[in-house]
Structures are given as structure tokens and as C-alpha cells.
Motif scaffolding. Structure first.
Motif, PDB file in Angstrom:
ATOM      1  N   GLU A  33      12.440 -13.980 -48.053  1.00 53.19           N
ATOM      2  CA  GLU A  33      13.819 -13.708 -47.654  1.00 53.19           C
ATOM      3  C   GLU A  33      14.844 -14.446 -48.517  1.00 53.19           C
ATOM      4  O   GLU A  33      16.036 -14.220 -48.391  1.00 53.19           O
ATOM      5  N   GLN A  34      14.381 -15.303 -49.406  1.00 53.30           N
ATOM      6  CA  GLN A  34      15.294 -16.026 -50.288  1.00 53.30           C
ATOM      7  C   GLN A  34      15.838 -15.075 -51.350  1.00 53.30           C
ATOM      8  O   GLN A  34      15.107 -14.268 -51.911  1.00 53.30           O
TER       9      GLN A  34
ATOM     10  N   VAL B 220      17.810 -12.711 -57.745  1.00 47.80           N
ATOM     11  CA  VAL B 220      19.055 -12.616 -58.508  1.00 47.80           C
ATOM     12  C   VAL B 220      18.890 -13.305 -59.862  1.00 47.80           C
ATOM     13  O   VAL B 220      19.349 -12.803 -60.893  1.00 47.80           O
ATOM     14  N   LEU B 221      18.209 -14.442 -59.875  1.00 50.36           N
ATOM     15  CA  LEU B 221      17.955 -15.143 -61.127  1.00 50.36           C
ATOM     16  C   LEU B 221      17.006 -14.356 -62.026  1.00 50.36           C
ATOM     17  O   LEU B 221      17.138 -14.373 -63.253  1.00 50.36           O
TER      18      LEU B 221
ATOM     19  N   VAL C 174      19.538  -4.442 -54.159  1.00 50.16           N
ATOM     20  CA  VAL C 174      18.207  -3.846 -54.279  1.00 50.16           C
ATOM     21  C   VAL C 174      17.168  -4.724 -53.584  1.00 50.16           C
ATOM     22  O   VAL C 174      16.298  -4.227 -52.861  1.00 50.16           O
ATOM     23  N   HIS C 175      17.269  -6.039 -53.773  1.00 51.27           N
ATOM     24  CA  HIS C 175      16.300  -6.930 -53.142  1.00 51.27           C
ATOM     25  C   HIS C 175      16.420  -6.870 -51.616  1.00 51.27           C
ATOM     26  O   HIS C 175      15.415  -6.898 -50.909  1.00 51.27           O
ATOM     27  N   LYS C 176      17.627  -6.770 -51.122  1.00 54.19           N
ATOM     28  CA  LYS C 176      17.835  -6.670 -49.677  1.00 54.19           C
ATOM     29  C   LYS C 176      17.192  -5.397 -49.127  1.00 54.19           C
ATOM     30  O   LYS C 176      16.565  -5.415 -48.067  1.00 54.19           O
ATOM     31  N   VAL C 177      17.328  -4.292 -49.840  1.00 54.89           N
ATOM     32  CA  VAL C 177      16.726  -3.028 -49.404  1.00 54.89           C
ATOM     33  C   VAL C 177      15.204  -3.136 -49.412  1.00 54.89           C
ATOM     34  O   VAL C 177      14.533  -2.734 -48.456  1.00 54.89           O
ATOM     35  N   VAL C 178      14.633  -3.701 -50.461  1.00 55.20           N
ATOM     36  CA  VAL C 178      13.180  -3.838 -50.544  1.00 55.20           C
ATOM     37  C   VAL C 178      12.675  -4.792 -49.472  1.00 55.20           C
ATOM     38  O   VAL C 178      11.632  -4.551 -48.844  1.00 55.20           O
TER      39      VAL C 178
ATOM     40  N   TYR D  41      10.061  -4.104 -46.465  1.00 52.60           N
ATOM     41  CA  TYR D  41       8.928  -5.002 -46.195  1.00 52.60           C
ATOM     42  C   TYR D  41       8.847  -5.313 -44.706  1.00 52.60           C
ATOM     43  O   TYR D  41       7.773  -5.250 -44.101  1.00 52.60           O
ATOM     44  N   LYS D  42       9.975  -5.639 -44.104  1.00 54.00           N
ATOM     45  CA  LYS D  42      10.013  -5.927 -42.662  1.00 54.00           C
ATOM     46  C   LYS D  42       9.668  -4.668 -41.850  1.00 54.00           C
ATOM     47  O   LYS D  42       8.969  -4.748 -40.843  1.00 54.00           O
ATOM     48  N   PHE D  43      10.167  -3.521 -42.288  1.00 50.52           N
ATOM     49  CA  PHE D  43       9.844  -2.258 -41.618  1.00 50.52           C
ATOM     50  C   PHE D  43       8.342  -1.985 -41.672  1.00 50.52           C
ATOM     51  O   PHE D  43       7.740  -1.582 -40.677  1.00 50.52           O
ATOM     52  N   ALA D  44       7.734  -2.221 -42.818  1.00 50.63           N
ATOM     53  CA  ALA D  44       6.290  -1.997 -42.974  1.00 50.63           C
ATOM     54  C   ALA D  44       5.482  -2.955 -42.127  1.00 50.63           C
ATOM     55  O   ALA D  44       4.428  -2.595 -41.609  1.00 50.63           O
TER      56      ALA D  44
END
Length: 164
Positions: free
Chosen positions: A94-95, A100-101, A149-153, A157-160
Motif C-alpha cells: 500500500e506504500q 512513484v520513485l 495507476v498504482h492505486k488502481v492496481v 489486488y484488494k478486490f482479488a
């Protein structure tokens, strides 16, 4: 099956955004590479095997539709998925700092892999011009869109986890 359909929709949506809306805000023809960001985020969250698979899928999609040398983008994305996937167990999913880096690092890696492959194929490339005209705006776009994009992925992940 629900997860596969969800991933198919996500990849299709990201590619549609990348090819239809992002060119409207492009700078000198350069816009964000959502497929690369999707590969990196997937690799960070799921590991190197899924990162390689996502690199294969997104790279194939881009190679089929761009008309460039088939396989170059696939190779680049799969390699990037492998490298960033190796770090998946070293940070909290979740970080947001590491994705972003990693966005500009992945963009730089992809740029140099593609440049090297094109050079090996016999094309002459002005490296200084390409660094200025292509890589600089790409890095800015990648950093800007990486959080989204990371938030969506991560939400996938949480949905899965809940439904898988």
C-alpha cells in the motif's frame, strides 16, 4: 474468471486512455506510457512472475498496434517486470513512494533498452536529442500518472483478495 475479466477490462481501459486521450496532452508527441506503469505496479504488488506476464501482455498489445519492430517492447517490458518484481517482497504494497520513485527509473530503462535495440537494428539515433525531446517529458508524465495507476492496481489486488 471474474478476476481475468477485470484485468482484461483494466488493460483495455488503460490502453484506450493511453492511445486516445493522453495524446491530447502530449508534449512534442510524447505522453505517459500507462502500459509501462501498469507493468511496474503489477510487478511491485504481485511479484516478478506476474510482472513478466503483464509485460508480455502489455508489450504484445503495444507491439501489435504501433507497427514498430515486433518484440522490442515485449522484451523491454518483460525485463522491467522481472526487475521490479524482484523488489515486491521488500516493501509494503500500500506504500506509494516506491512506485512513484520507480516510474522514472522504469522509463529510463525502457528508453535505453529500446534505443539500444534500435541501434543494433542499424538505426542512427541522436542520443542527446532523444534524451531532451523524448525522455525528459516522458519522465514527468510517468511521475504524474504513476500514483493513479498504482492505486488502481492496488485496488485490483484488494478486490482479488476478497473475491479470489
Amino acid at each position: 474468471m471474474k478476476i481475468v475479466i477485470s484485468w482484461t477490462i483494466l488493460i483495455t481501459l488503460m490502453y484506450t486512455l493511453q492511445t486516445s486521450l493522453l495524446p491530447l496532452i502530449a508534449y512534442n508527441g510524447v505522453s505517459a506510457n500507462l502500459m509501462l506503469l501498469l507493468t511496474v505496479s503489477t510487478a511491485f504488488i504481485y511479484g516478478h512472475r506476474q510482472g513478466i506476464l503483464m509485460g508480455l501482455i502489455t508489450g504484445t498489445l503495444q507491439d501489435f498496434t504501433t507497427g514498430s519492430f515486433f518484440g522490442c517492447t515485449i522484451l523491454s517490458y518483460m525485463f522491467i517486470g522481472l526487475i521490479f518484481g524482484k523488489f515486491s517482497d521488500r516493501f509494503f504494497k500500500e506504500q506509494i513512494f516506491f512506485p512513484v520513485l520507480s516510474a522514472p527509473i522504469a522509463a529510463i530503462m525502457h528508453f535505453f533498452i529500446m534505443t539500444a535495440l534500435l541501434y543494433l537494428l542499424g538505426y542512427r539515433i541522436s542520443l542527446l536529442y532523444s534524451l531532451h525531446a523524448i525522455l525528459q517529458p516522458l519522465i514527468i508524465y510517468q511521475v504524474f500518472f504513476s500514483w493513479m495507476v498504482h492505486k488502481v492496481v492496488y485496488n485490483f489486488y484488494k478486490f482479488a483478495e476478497r473475491h479470489g
